[in-house]
Design an enzyme around this catalytic site. Structure first.
Site, mmCIF file in Angstrom:
data_model
loop_
_atom_site.group_PDB
_atom_site.id
_atom_site.type_symbol
_atom_site.label_atom_id
_atom_site.label_comp_id
_atom_site.label_asym_id
_atom_site.label_seq_id
_atom_site.Cartn_x
_atom_site.Cartn_y
_atom_site.Cartn_z
ATOM 1 N N GLN A 161 37.947 40.778 43.905
ATOM 2 C CA GLN A 161 36.944 39.904 43.370
ATOM 3 C C GLN A 161 35.517 39.983 44.050
ATOM 4 O O GLN A 161 34.871 39.010 44.163
ATOM 5 C CB GLN A 161 37.336 38.335 43.813
ATOM 6 C CG GLN A 161 38.543 37.757 43.167
ATOM 7 C CD GLN A 161 38.083 37.524 41.505
ATOM 8 O OE1 GLN A 161 36.816 37.260 41.255
ATOM 9 N NE2 GLN A 161 38.957 37.666 40.721
ATOM 10 N N SER A 162 35.050 41.230 43.935
ATOM 11 C CA SER A 162 34.028 41.791 44.467
ATOM 12 C C SER A 162 32.576 41.224 43.602
ATOM 13 O O SER A 162 32.650 41.619 42.312
ATOM 14 C CB SER A 162 33.932 43.403 44.573
ATOM 15 O OG SER A 162 32.722 43.747 44.818
ATOM 16 N N ASN A 163 31.699 40.742 44.196
ATOM 17 C CA ASN A 163 30.403 40.438 43.572
ATOM 18 C C ASN A 163 29.701 41.778 43.414
ATOM 19 O O ASN A 163 28.870 41.836 42.393
ATOM 20 C CB ASN A 163 29.671 39.437 44.351
ATOM 21 C CG ASN A 163 30.422 38.034 44.586
ATOM 22 O OD1 ASN A 163 30.868 37.362 43.660
ATOM 23 N ND2 ASN A 163 30.520 37.923 45.754
#
Length: 321
Positions: free
Chosen positions: A64-66
């Protein structure tokens, strides 16, 4: 490419409820690919990629990396392809976590997704990106790697050195600044920039990935790396480096009751949406210190990340009151 300067806004309702003169720096409003702090960082990495004639950007991050979502968006704007390597960093997550939120946006933005099984092997992840890059070179592409490990120059921190200049042009002195400390790039850049400009405002990094002892070592090392990158004398002293891990447990990307309470309270008093991995923990850590901060002028640095909320939909729904 970012929508800068970002707004600086009061949070009168939440602040009044806890007895703090509370403000927010809206780096969730940087614009590109739903914004967030990574836009400031990637302007420097992708500027370098452009200068080198890159056609493909390679980057690693958690599922879920921004960071990787923003890289895909900015690469698309620049006409570059993007290869994203997703680490399996958060254990025990369901299909919603693995397919929704930032992952959905990665696919929408046209990124090619790869998997990396380890969540705490930065050097190994960068090595695997180099393998992918070599395959792309054989196919006639010009790859550019945005590094993950702390043994590479902290180029992205220059974006937050600039942010320090921006902040001081917008506001009078704050008594303290709170922000997330994970990769430490945002934390180090802002702290370095403020001290280089002669500003002594305390900057408290709320730990979101490692405990305070380990993170202190990382921040210290990254700030020295930044001094070397800029060719400047390091303006940051050991006393300037303040880490708080009181909101960290049960670990990176994991929910806690104080975190969910912080998400709810901020949304229901200010209409401001935080995320469950970074900014929610920062607010939880800040609110836990409300007695110490009573009557002070405090800045909460909103680094974005709201798309991850949708990946936590099932877990959050069970905890909301």
């Amino acid at each position: 490419m970012g929508h800068l300067p970002t707004p600086l806004e009061p949070m009168p309702n939440l602040g009044k409820s806890v007895g703090i003169d509370l403000w927010v720096k809206r780096d969730d409003c940087t614009g590109v690919g739903l914004g967030g702090n990574k836009v400031r960082q990637l302007e420097f990495y992708l500027g370098k990629a452009q200068a080198e004639g890159a056609t493909q950007v390679l980057i690693t991050g958690a599922i879920q990396s921004n960071f990787v979502r923003t890289a895909a968006a900015m690469a698309a704007r620049l006409g570059m392809g993007c290869h994203i390597q997703l680490e399996d960093r958060v254990p025990g997550k369901n299909e919603t976590y693995r397919e929704n939120g930032n992952v959905l946006l990665d696919r929408l933005l046209g990124a090619t997704l790869h998997s990396y099984p380890e969540g705490e092997d930065e050097a190994g992840a960068d090595a695997q990106l180099r393998v992918i890059a070599e395959d792309l070179r054989h196919a006639g592409e010009h790859p550019f790697i945005v590094p993950l490990s702390a043994d590479q120059p902290p180029t992205g921190a220059l974006g937050y050195v600039e942010a320090a200049i921006e902040l001081l042009s917008q506001a009078e002195q704050f008594d303290e600044i709170f922000l997330a400390s994970g990769s430490a790039i945002t934390h180090c850049g802002l702290l370095f920039g403020l001290r280089a400009l002669g500003d002594k405002t305390p900057v408290t990094g709320i730990c979101v990935r490692r405990n305070a002892d380990v993170q202190t070592d990382r921040v210290t090392r990254r700030i020295q790396d930044l001094a070397e990158l800029t060719g400047m004398e390091n303006p940051v002293t050991p006393k300037d480096i303040c880490l708080d891990d009181s909101a960290f447990e049960p670990g990176y990307g994991q929910l806690s009751d104080p975190l969910v309470s912080a998400l709810q309270l901020t949304a229901r008093t200010e209409g401001l949406i935080l995320d469950p991995v970074y900014t929610g923990k920062v607010m939880a850590g800040l609110l836990a210190q409300k007695d110490r901060l009573a009557g002070k002028r405090i800045l909460f640095w909103h680094t974005g990340g709201q798309p991850a909320l949708f990946a936590y939909a099932d877990l959050l729904d069970a905890k909301l009151t």
